[in-house]
Write an enzyme that holds these catalytic residues in place. Structure first.
Site, PDB file in Angstrom:
ATOM      1  N   ASP A  84     -11.436  61.744  -6.860  1.00 39.09           N
ATOM      2  CA  ASP A  84     -10.531  62.857  -6.562  1.00 39.09           C
ATOM      3  C   ASP A  84      -9.856  63.257  -7.869  1.00 39.09           C
ATOM      4  O   ASP A  84      -9.818  62.486  -8.833  1.00 39.09           O
ATOM      5  CB  ASP A  84      -9.519  62.450  -5.482  1.00 39.09           C
ATOM      6  CG  ASP A  84      -8.886  63.677  -4.808  1.00 39.09           C
ATOM      7  OD1 ASP A  84      -9.122  64.808  -5.267  1.00 39.09           O
ATOM      8  OD2 ASP A  84      -8.147  63.490  -3.812  1.00 39.09           O
ATOM      9  N   ASP A 119      -8.063  71.431  -6.815  1.00 39.47           N
ATOM     10  CA  ASP A 119      -7.675  72.348  -5.745  1.00 39.47           C
ATOM     11  C   ASP A 119      -6.172  72.293  -5.507  1.00 39.47           C
ATOM     12  O   ASP A 119      -5.508  71.342  -5.921  1.00 39.47           O
ATOM     13  CB  ASP A 119      -8.420  71.994  -4.452  1.00 39.47           C
ATOM     14  CG  ASP A 119      -8.144  70.566  -4.023  1.00 39.47           C
ATOM     15  OD1 ASP A 119      -8.486  69.644  -4.789  1.00 39.47           O
ATOM     16  OD2 ASP A 119      -7.566  70.353  -2.929  1.00 39.47           O
ATOM     17  N   ALA A 186      -5.675  69.109   2.590  1.00 38.52           N
ATOM     18  CA  ALA A 186      -4.289  69.343   3.023  1.00 38.52           C
ATOM     19  C   ALA A 186      -4.087  69.175   4.521  1.00 38.52           C
ATOM     20  O   ALA A 186      -3.339  69.913   5.157  1.00 38.52           O
ATOM     21  CB  ALA A 186      -3.807  70.716   2.559  1.00 38.52           C
ATOM     22  N   CYS A 269      -7.801  41.865  18.335  1.00 37.20           N
ATOM     23  CA  CYS A 269      -9.215  42.196  18.213  1.00 37.20           C
ATOM     24  C   CYS A 269     -10.034  40.936  17.980  1.00 37.20           C
ATOM     25  O   CYS A 269      -9.516  39.826  18.077  1.00 37.20           O
ATOM     26  CB  CYS A 269      -9.426  43.280  17.158  1.00 37.20           C
ATOM     27  SG  CYS A 269      -9.946  42.755  15.532  1.00 37.20           S
ATOM     28  N   CYS A 271     -12.207  40.445  15.215  1.00 39.96           N
ATOM     29  CA  CYS A 271     -12.737  40.270  13.866  1.00 39.96           C
ATOM     30  C   CYS A 271     -12.394  38.855  13.365  1.00 39.96           C
ATOM     31  O   CYS A 271     -11.610  38.139  13.979  1.00 39.96           O
ATOM     32  CB  CYS A 271     -12.190  41.333  12.917  1.00 39.96           C
ATOM     33  SG  CYS A 271     -10.518  41.034  12.315  1.00 39.96           S
ATOM     34  N   CYS A 274      -8.652  38.143  13.076  1.00 40.19           N
ATOM     35  CA  CYS A 274      -7.918  38.029  14.334  1.00 40.19           C
ATOM     36  C   CYS A 274      -8.303  36.780  15.124  1.00 40.19           C
ATOM     37  O   CYS A 274      -7.527  36.284  15.934  1.00 40.19           O
ATOM     38  CB  CYS A 274      -8.123  39.291  15.178  1.00 40.19           C
ATOM     39  SG  CYS A 274      -7.358  40.738  14.423  1.00 40.19           S
TER      40      CYS A 274
HETATM   41  N1  GUN Z   1      -6.396  64.052  -0.625  1.00 38.72           N
HETATM   42  C1  GUN Z   1      -5.798  64.343   0.562  1.00 38.72           C
HETATM   43  N2  GUN Z   1      -5.707  65.694   0.727  1.00 38.72           N
HETATM   44  C2  GUN Z   1      -6.259  66.253  -0.357  1.00 38.72           C
HETATM   45  C3  GUN Z   1      -6.473  67.617  -0.752  1.00 38.72           C
HETATM   46  O1  GUN Z   1      -6.125  68.586  -0.055  1.00 38.72           O
HETATM   47  N3  GUN Z   1      -7.122  67.823  -1.949  1.00 38.72           N
HETATM   48  C4  GUN Z   1      -7.535  66.780  -2.739  1.00 38.72           C
HETATM   49  N4  GUN Z   1      -8.177  67.036  -3.874  1.00 38.72           N
HETATM   50  N5  GUN Z   1      -7.345  65.483  -2.379  1.00 38.72           N
HETATM   51  C5  GUN Z   1      -6.708  65.234  -1.217  1.00 38.72           C
HETATM   52 ZN    ZN Z   2      -9.032  42.062  13.758  1.00 42.20          ZN
END
Ligand code: GUN
Ligand code: ZN
Length: 647
Positions: A84, A119, A186, A269, A271, A274
């Site tokens: 990201d 973005d 978003a 659970c 796993c 747990c």
């Molecule tokens: N991580 C969570 N939401 C967003 C987003 O709208 N844009 C980017 N680039 N990373 C994110």
């Molecule tokens: Zn568990």
């Protein structure tokens, strides 16, 4: 390179090829904090992870290391890594000190497999003008990123706040450019505030205009409670920072909600964690140890949910699964109800036949796409002057109808041509001619009707009263639905001639006129010895079709396909392939999507289709694996499973 394997509603399972790795989708990408990887995400099921390039870029030590040895060695993961860009930090802190070019080039330099441009995550419910301004920048930066990258695959994030028209516009613009994955951005604030219903509008407005051939990533949706509904809307990728953030806060994820460790008497659970630890033992541990154990549980639960969703898609019962999940929180139920408002869009992508029966799961099921499609396709059938409405009974209806000598009508009638329909949930009205067809025959519903079901049936009956000159109903229906029909009539003999049944099935399956095209002449029927149902149909001594036992679908023989081809106008039921693949089609080889140049817009996954060349010569017959939009958009993978070629 993305290939779809199974489909259900807008959901799909697929194979996404990144470098030399083939990733099964839908899947979850654990968020790995560079330099802080404390649990082995790979052993818990992660095939792909996501990390933040901006955090690496901003830290001198991490940056030097990443540039020298690559992001894979930096975080210790040898599968595909998505990065990201720092947009999330931008939305949290208002500004960041890196520009789009720098961060895209940096991602490529550290060997990221899929990079992201910078973005602008416009929050939900922002002013329209701001959302529009931000969006312009988001699209521009995405477009620029295509010039900054060399070989790296690229994300192009869809923004547009909570304005469906902006989301749609963004999706449309980005789909014309050469991106590999489309995150939907978003949406974290919507998830955090349980505004799932609004999230459905955002996702559906986006997905409608994204190319089906590219995977979609619902950014920041890390709670397993929401995965199945998101997958039903066409999302393929999720990321989870939640597994660690929740663990850090002593909270355990489950597919139906969240548990606080302090409230737990029992581990919830099965796993490893747990089973091995009690809540008391966990509470008494050092914070870091406890966090990693809970995080392990959280990832285990999340991947288990993903696997169950993939299985449900393969089985064709994703909606039954979603209906269960959405009952764990009223806001989720709201979201599911909102999702069901998008029937027209869902219908385009939902396969016409599935492996599983339709199970009624509550009043919402009446709005499922199968019911919508049935009521729409009923219009394809030829209608007689009168209709007889019959009470529901065991399936197949035509073999189990109760004895009825007297029927009721609102006025004396003189009609001698009758359609016969059973009144039942969830499909409402089922013509006896279609009582072996999917999903009408393959459905289960409770015998005690809820009030929504009663209302639904009543509204259908009142429609029928307008559509037919005469309506007869059984005593049972007359009373149950308070119709108040007072004239007693002798019941017409219930008879479904083979030809009538076959014509109805053909029209319902292929569209109006198909029945006349196929079954015009001297009929000869071969029935299954075991089930007594029609298996093969000959017309004037030639095999025209077989009827598939599992779903009652007509599978046309070569002769049957030729009849459909000559009687149904172009482009009905057609898939047009280019000259290069014509010889392969004639040999009966499967058709790859990239060779298809045109097709009937009404083709759905699992439809029987005619494969033709550009001069509309019939080359082969087959079963479509995709719907028309997908056939046209994919340039990778199979589109049609060919049954036989012309030779
Ligand atoms: N991580 C969570 N939401 C967003 C987003 O709208 N844009 C980017 N680039 N990373 C994110
Ligand atoms: Zn568990």
């Amino acid at each position: 390179m993305f290939e779809v394997k199974h489909k259900d509603n807008l959901g799909r399972t697929g194979k996404f090829t990144i470098a030399d790795h083939k990733i099964k989708t839908p899947t979850l990408m654990p968020v790995v904090h560079p330099g802080k990887m404390t649990i082995d995400v790979k052993s818990l099921g992660a095939e792909i992870v996501i990390t933040n390039a901006y955090i690496i870029y901003k830290n001198d030590e991490l940056r030097e290391k990443a540039l020298k040895m690559g992001v894979h060695r930096l975080i210790g993961f040898d599968g595909p890594i998505v990065t990201d860009s720092g947009s999330f930090q931008l939305s949290e802190y208002g500004s960041i000190d890196v520009d789009n070019k720098e961060i895209v080039e940096f991602q490529e330099a550290i060997g990221s497999n899929i990079g992201t441009s910078l973005d602008i995550p416009t929050p939900p419910y922002a002013g329209y003008e701001k959302a529009k301004r931000d969006l312009k920048v988001t699209i521009q930066r995405a477009e620029e990123s295509l010039n900054y990258r060399k070989k790296m695959m690229l994300n192009a994030v869809v923004q547009g706040s909570t304005y469906p028209e902006l989301r749609s516009e963004c999706a449309r613009r980005l789909s014309t450019m050469d991106f590999d994955v489309h995150p939907i951005g978003a949406v974290v604030p919507l998830l955090e505030s349980y505004q799932y219903k609004d999230l459905v509008d955002v996702v559906m407005a986006t997905v409608e205009f994204l190319p089906p051939s590219r995977p979609r990533h619902l950014m920041g949706a890390g709670h397993p409670m929401f995965f199945s509904l998101a997958v039903s809307m066409g999302c393929d990728l999720f990321d989870s920072a939640a597994y660690m953030l929740y663990a850090d806060d002593d909270r355990l994820l489950s597919s139906s909600g969240t548990y606080k460790l302090e409230d737990l008497q029992e581990m919830p659970c099965s796993c490893n964690i747990c089973v091995e630890y009690t809540p008391r033992e966990l509470k008494s541990m050092e914070k870091d140890d406890r966090r990693d154990l809970i995080a392990t549980h959280n990832l285990y639960i999340s991947f288990a949910e993903i696997r169950r969703i993939r299985q449900a898609i393969a089985d064709g019962n994703l909606m039954e699964f979603v209906e269960q999940r959405c009952r764990s929180h009223p806001r989720l139920l709201d979201a599911y109800r909102r999702f069901l408002d998008y029937q027209e869009l869902i219908e385009k992508y939902d396969p016409v036949s599935k492996k599983s029966a339709f199970f009624y799961g509550g009043p919402e099921s009446l709005k499922r796409v199968e019911v919508y499609r049935h009521l729409k396709r009923m219009k394809r059938l030829h209608r007689k002057r009168g209709v007889v409405l019959l009470p529901a009974c065991e399936k197949p209806y035509s073999a189990n109808l109760p004895q009825m000598d007297i029927l009721f009508s609102s006025a004396p009638v003189e009609v001698d041509e009758w359609d016969f329909m059973v009144v039942d949930i969830p499909f409402g009205l089922i013509p006896l001619t279609l009582d072996e067809f999917y999903p009408l025959a393959q459905s289960e519903s409770p015998s005690i009707l809820d009030s929504d079901s009663k209302k639904f049936i009543k509204s259908l009956i009142s429609k029928v009263l307008h559509e037919y000159d005469a309506v007869l109903v059984s005593r049972d229906l007359n009373e149950k639905f308070g119709l108040g029909f007072t004239y007693e009539m002798p019941a017409p003999k219930i008879e479904i001639p083979h030809r009538e049944r076959l014509i109805a099935v053909a029209d319902y399956q292929f569209g109006e006129g198909a029945g006349e095209a196929l079954f015009n002449g001297n009929l000869e029927i071969v029935k299954s010895k075991r089930t007594g149902r029609i298996r093969y149909v000959y017309v004037d001594d030639e095999l025209i079709a077989s009827i598939r036992t599992s779903d009652g679908f007509i599978i046309p023989s070569w002769k049957g396909a030729s009849l459909l081809h000559s009687k149904l106008d172009y482009p009905r039921c057609r898939v047009v392939v280019d000259g290069e693949s014509e010889p392969f089609a004639r040999e009966g080889k499967n058709i790859f999507a990239k060779f298809v140049i045109e097709c009937d817009k009404n083709i759905r996954a699992n439809d029987e289709v005619l494969i033709v060349n550009e001069d509309d010569e019939l080359l082969a017959t087959g079963k479509s694996l995709l719907c028309s939009e997908e056939i046209m958009d994919f340039s990778y993978g199979q589109a049609i499973k060919t049954r036989r070629g012309r030779r």
